[in-house]
Design an enzyme around this catalytic site. Structure first.
Site, short mmCIF file in Angstrom:
data_model
loop_
_atom_site.label_atom_id
_atom_site.label_comp_id
_atom_site.label_asym_id
_atom_site.label_seq_id
_atom_site.Cartn_x
_atom_site.Cartn_y
_atom_site.Cartn_z
N HIS A 192 0.82 -1.21 0.00
CA HIS A 192 0.00 0.00 0.00
C HIS A 192 0.85 1.26 0.00
O HIS A 192 2.06 1.23 0.23
CB HIS A 192 -0.95 0.00 1.21
CG HIS A 192 -0.26 -0.01 2.55
ND1 HIS A 192 0.01 1.14 3.25
CD2 HIS A 192 0.22 -1.04 3.31
CE1 HIS A 192 0.62 0.83 4.39
NE2 HIS A 192 0.76 -0.48 4.45
N CYS A 207 2.71 -5.62 6.75
CA CYS A 207 2.40 -5.22 5.38
C CYS A 207 3.57 -4.42 4.80
O CYS A 207 4.50 -4.06 5.51
CB CYS A 207 1.11 -4.41 5.35
SG CYS A 207 -0.36 -5.37 5.78
#
Length: 423
Positions: free
Chosen positions: A323, A342
């Site tokens: 992201h 992440c």
């Protein structure tokens, strides 16, 4: 097998003593330079070039070429070890262009042995343009800022003994062998965790490289193989249970307005119609982490959203994804291990445009226009793109262009390679 720090330091000290005299140092260097396998190295040197090949290439880390270069590097490092290794460079003072210091002599020998400085640069105690260029090359090979200044981090990388580097190369050769000769796809994405770097590969060439932020030691980014199948523009962020318990609850205890200020709303799972008022929860109750951990904490799209403009999805059991981030300054850090597992991607929109290239109706202009609306839109990729999260802390891009990174998660077999523990 773990190599104890005191044993390595003892060995390093012995190497330093063995190169204390100019005659012995010259003998060691001469053995290395006269070895047949080194004869192909470019001996020409000026202020722009070093002895080995260029460090930056478009060669994917998972390629037969990388595998072959690592095998050659192992052979070269075996020869260096057999010839007495490289000297320890005294770290008593910062070394940079213009400095004249006795430590520059061992520094020159160290750089010559590893192929960063050509032997025609000569021996002296002066930190000149030749040494400056060689240091920048060394720093690039080790994932350090290439500023030409020999400070704390460069000293640490430089004084890892050749025996430890040789072990690291052998360990990573095994990892490379499992993937380098496999067909990974015409287009694919590699996330190399120790390097905190991403490669977008097409037709056997790296077409994009991105700096990344990966998982901290306590919340490690996993090894995985999957396929990127969805891009969410202006995503909602749903906080994982671990973040709710470990981060959000303590923050709410300190600042009751934290959720409102960060546009995070609370719902029961499966019910987005009825928002739960944070003021109805006793955040200091010992039972609260168990209670709120079962709720859904969702952050609205926007500039302060934890994923900023885009989220890159792919099926995996770890519930991780790639992201954007509103914290762009993190990409400038030396140690980019800051996430909860992440992967944050610098210049992520370039990667998203490449991923969505074959999806009708989506190009850079339409993507940017959608981001400006602030409306959350999921887009399924017409052609899912394979992606691989891997752990390669040592590799090579050419003769004399060997890369090493900090063994951040301690998987290479020696605590002396976890240099970040001392940063």
């Amino acid at each position: 097998m773990q190599i104890k720090r005191r044993h390595l330091l003892a060995g390093a000290g012995a190497m330093a003593l063995s190169t204390a005299s100019g005659a012995r140092a010259d003998d060691v260097l001469q053995q290395i330079f006269n070895t047949r396998s080194r004869s192909a190295w470019n001996d020409q040197f000026d202020g722009r070039y070093s002895a080995g090949q260029t460090v930056q290439t478009n060669q994917p880390i998972f390629s037969p070429a990388t595998l072959g270069y690592v095998q050659q590097a192992i052979s070269d490092y075996q020869m260096i070890e057999a010839s007495g290794g490289w000297p320890v460079v005294p770290s008593t003072t910062k070394l940079e262009l213009g400095v004249v210091d006795p430590a520059v002599g061992p520094l020159r020998r160290r750089l010559m042995i590893s192929g960063d400085l050509d032997r025609n640069a000569g021996m002296s105690n002066a930190f000149d343009s030749y040494v400056n260029t060689a240091i920048k090359r060394f720093q690039t090979r080790h994932g350090l800022p290439s500023d030409g200044v020999v400070g704390e981090y460069t000293f640490k990388m430089m004084n890892v003994p050749v025996s430890t580097r040789l072990m690291q190369l052998r360990t990573n050769l095994v990892r490379l062998e499992t993937m380098a000769n496999s067909f990974l796809g015409e287009r694919y994405v590699i996330v190399n965790i120790p390097a905190a770097e991403i490669e977008a590969v097409e037709n056997g060439r790296v077409v994009q490289r991105h700096t990344a932020i990966v998982g901290k030691v306590s919340r490690q980014t996993p090894i995985l193989n999957s396929k990127i199948n969805q891009i969410i523009i202006n995503p909602y962020w749903n906080a994982p249970e671990s973040i709710i318990r470990k981060d959000i609850v303590p923050l709410m205890q300190k600042d009751p307005n934290y959720l409102n200020e960060n546009a995070i709303r609370i719902y029961k799972h499966g019910d987005l119609e009825n928002e739960i008022d944070p003021r109805s929860i006793d955040w200091h109750d010992p039972a609260t982490p168990d209670y709120v951990g079962k709720l859904r904490f969702r952050q609205d799209p926007g500039k302060i959203n934890a994923m900023a403009s885009v989220k890159i999805n792919f099926p995996n059991k770890h519930a991780v994804y790639m992201h954007d981030t509103p914290q762009q300054g993190l990409f400038n850090q030396l140690m980019r291990f800051e996430s909860s597992g992440c992967v944050r991607v610098q210049n992520v929109r370039d990667l998203v445009v490449w991923l969505m290239r074959d999806t009708p109706g989506w190009d850079r202009r339409s993507i940017e226009s959608q981001i400006k609306t602030g409306e959350s839109v999921p887009v399924e990729l017409s052609q899912p793109v394979p992606n691989y999260f891997t752990y390669i802390s040592a590799w090579s891009t050419g003769r004399g262009a060997v890369h090493f990174r900090d063994d951040i998660y301690g998987r290479d077999g020696s605590t002396d390679l976890q240099l970040s523990s001392a940063y």
